[in-house]
Design a protein around this motif. Structure first.
Motif, short mmCIF file in Angstrom:
data_model
loop_
_atom_site.label_atom_id
_atom_site.label_comp_id
_atom_site.label_asym_id
_atom_site.label_seq_id
_atom_site.Cartn_x
_atom_site.Cartn_y
_atom_site.Cartn_z
N GLN A 184 0.84 -1.21 0.00
CA GLN A 184 0.00 0.00 0.00
C GLN A 184 0.87 1.26 0.00
OE1 GLN A 184 -2.79 -1.34 -1.16
NE2 GLN A 184 -3.85 0.21 0.02
N ALA A 185 1.95 1.25 0.75
CA ALA A 185 2.86 2.41 0.78
C ALA A 185 3.48 2.62 -0.60
CB ALA A 185 3.94 2.20 1.83
N GLU A 186 3.78 1.52 -1.27
CA GLU A 186 4.33 1.61 -2.62
C GLU A 186 3.33 2.24 -3.58
OE1 GLU A 186 7.52 0.80 -5.34
OE2 GLU A 186 7.44 0.70 -3.18
N VAL A 187 2.08 1.87 -3.45
CA VAL A 187 1.03 2.47 -4.28
C VAL A 187 0.93 3.96 -4.03
CG1 VAL A 187 -1.48 2.58 -4.65
CG2 VAL A 187 -0.34 0.37 -4.51
N PHE A 188 0.92 4.37 -2.78
CA PHE A 188 0.83 5.78 -2.45
C PHE A 188 2.02 6.55 -3.02
CE2 PHE A 188 -1.72 4.29 1.40
CZ PHE A 188 -2.93 4.47 0.73
N LYS A 189 3.21 5.93 -2.96
CA LYS A 189 4.41 6.58 -3.50
C LYS A 189 4.25 6.82 -5.00
CE LYS A 189 8.11 4.42 -4.87
NZ LYS A 189 9.29 3.59 -4.97
N TRP A 190 3.79 5.80 -5.74
CA TRP A 190 3.62 5.95 -7.18
C TRP A 190 2.51 6.94 -7.51
CZ3 TRP A 190 7.46 5.10 -10.10
CH2 TRP A 190 8.36 4.08 -9.82
N GLU A 191 1.46 7.00 -6.68
CA GLU A 191 0.41 7.99 -6.90
C GLU A 191 0.96 9.40 -6.78
OE1 GLU A 191 -2.67 6.97 -4.11
OE2 GLU A 191 -3.55 5.50 -5.48
N GLU A 192 1.84 9.62 -5.82
CA GLU A 192 2.47 10.93 -5.66
C GLU A 192 3.34 11.27 -6.87
OE1 GLU A 192 2.23 13.51 -3.42
OE2 GLU A 192 0.47 12.34 -2.86
N ILE A 193 4.06 10.27 -7.37
CA ILE A 193 4.89 10.51 -8.55
C ILE A 193 4.02 10.87 -9.75
CG2 ILE A 193 6.46 9.39 -10.20
CD1 ILE A 193 7.64 7.86 -7.78
N VAL A 194 2.89 10.19 -9.89
CA VAL A 194 1.95 10.51 -10.98
C VAL A 194 1.49 11.96 -10.86
CG1 VAL A 194 -0.35 10.04 -11.92
CG2 VAL A 194 1.16 8.13 -11.35
N LYS A 195 1.09 12.37 -9.67
CA LYS A 195 0.60 13.74 -9.46
C LYS A 195 1.68 14.77 -9.78
CE LYS A 195 -2.66 12.51 -5.82
NZ LYS A 195 -2.95 12.62 -4.39
N ILE A 196 2.90 14.51 -9.31
CA ILE A 196 4.00 15.46 -9.56
C ILE A 196 4.32 15.52 -11.05
CG2 ILE A 196 6.47 15.86 -9.18
CD1 ILE A 196 6.02 14.67 -6.32
N ALA A 197 4.38 14.35 -11.69
CA ALA A 197 4.68 14.32 -13.12
C ALA A 197 3.63 15.07 -13.93
CB ALA A 197 4.80 12.87 -13.61
N LEU A 198 2.37 14.88 -13.59
CA LEU A 198 1.30 15.59 -14.29
C LEU A 198 1.36 17.09 -14.03
CD1 LEU A 198 -1.74 13.16 -13.86
CD2 LEU A 198 -0.46 13.65 -15.96
N ALA A 199 1.67 17.46 -12.81
CA ALA A 199 1.78 18.88 -12.48
C ALA A 199 2.92 19.54 -13.26
CB ALA A 199 2.01 19.06 -10.98
N GLU A 200 3.96 18.77 -13.55
CA GLU A 200 5.09 19.31 -14.30
C GLU A 200 4.95 19.08 -15.80
OE1 GLU A 200 8.66 17.72 -12.58
OE2 GLU A 200 8.33 18.76 -10.68
N GLY A 201 3.83 18.47 -16.21
CA GLY A 201 3.57 18.27 -17.63
C GLY A 201 4.30 17.10 -18.26
N ASP A 202 4.81 16.19 -17.48
CA ASP A 202 5.53 15.03 -18.00
C ASP A 202 4.57 13.83 -18.05
OD1 ASP A 202 7.27 13.00 -18.68
OD2 ASP A 202 8.83 13.60 -17.25
N GLU A 203 3.83 13.75 -19.15
CA GLU A 203 2.81 12.70 -19.27
C GLU A 203 3.42 11.30 -19.39
OE1 GLU A 203 -0.39 13.38 -21.98
OE2 GLU A 203 -0.48 15.52 -21.47
#
Length: 77
Positions: A30-49
């Protein structure tokens, strides 16, 4: 009779240890999932689809593992 009680006690201790280990593995997944969710959010915020898509794919693997762990724990009880 004494042997039966000793065997029962050993089995209970083993089941409790297995359950704790399964819970730890589930929490780690579950912690791993949350980590990847954060990476997804940051990548999208920076425009790196492309990074967001890659992270989204990687986050999908731990839940299946966590689900298997949870099912194994339930099946043993």
């Amino acid at each position: 009779m004494r042997d039966d009680l000793s065997n029962l006690r050993s089995s209970i201790i083993e089941v409790i240890a297995l359950q704790k280990r399964a819970e730890q593995q589930y929490n780690q997944a579950q912690a791993e999932v949350f980590k990847w969710e954060e990476i997804v959010k940051i990548a999208l915020a920076e425009g790196d689809e492309s990074l967001a898509q890659e992270a989204n794919i990687k986050k999908k693997h731990p839940p299946s593992f966590a689900g298997k762990v949870a099912i194994n724990v339930i099946d043993r009880h």
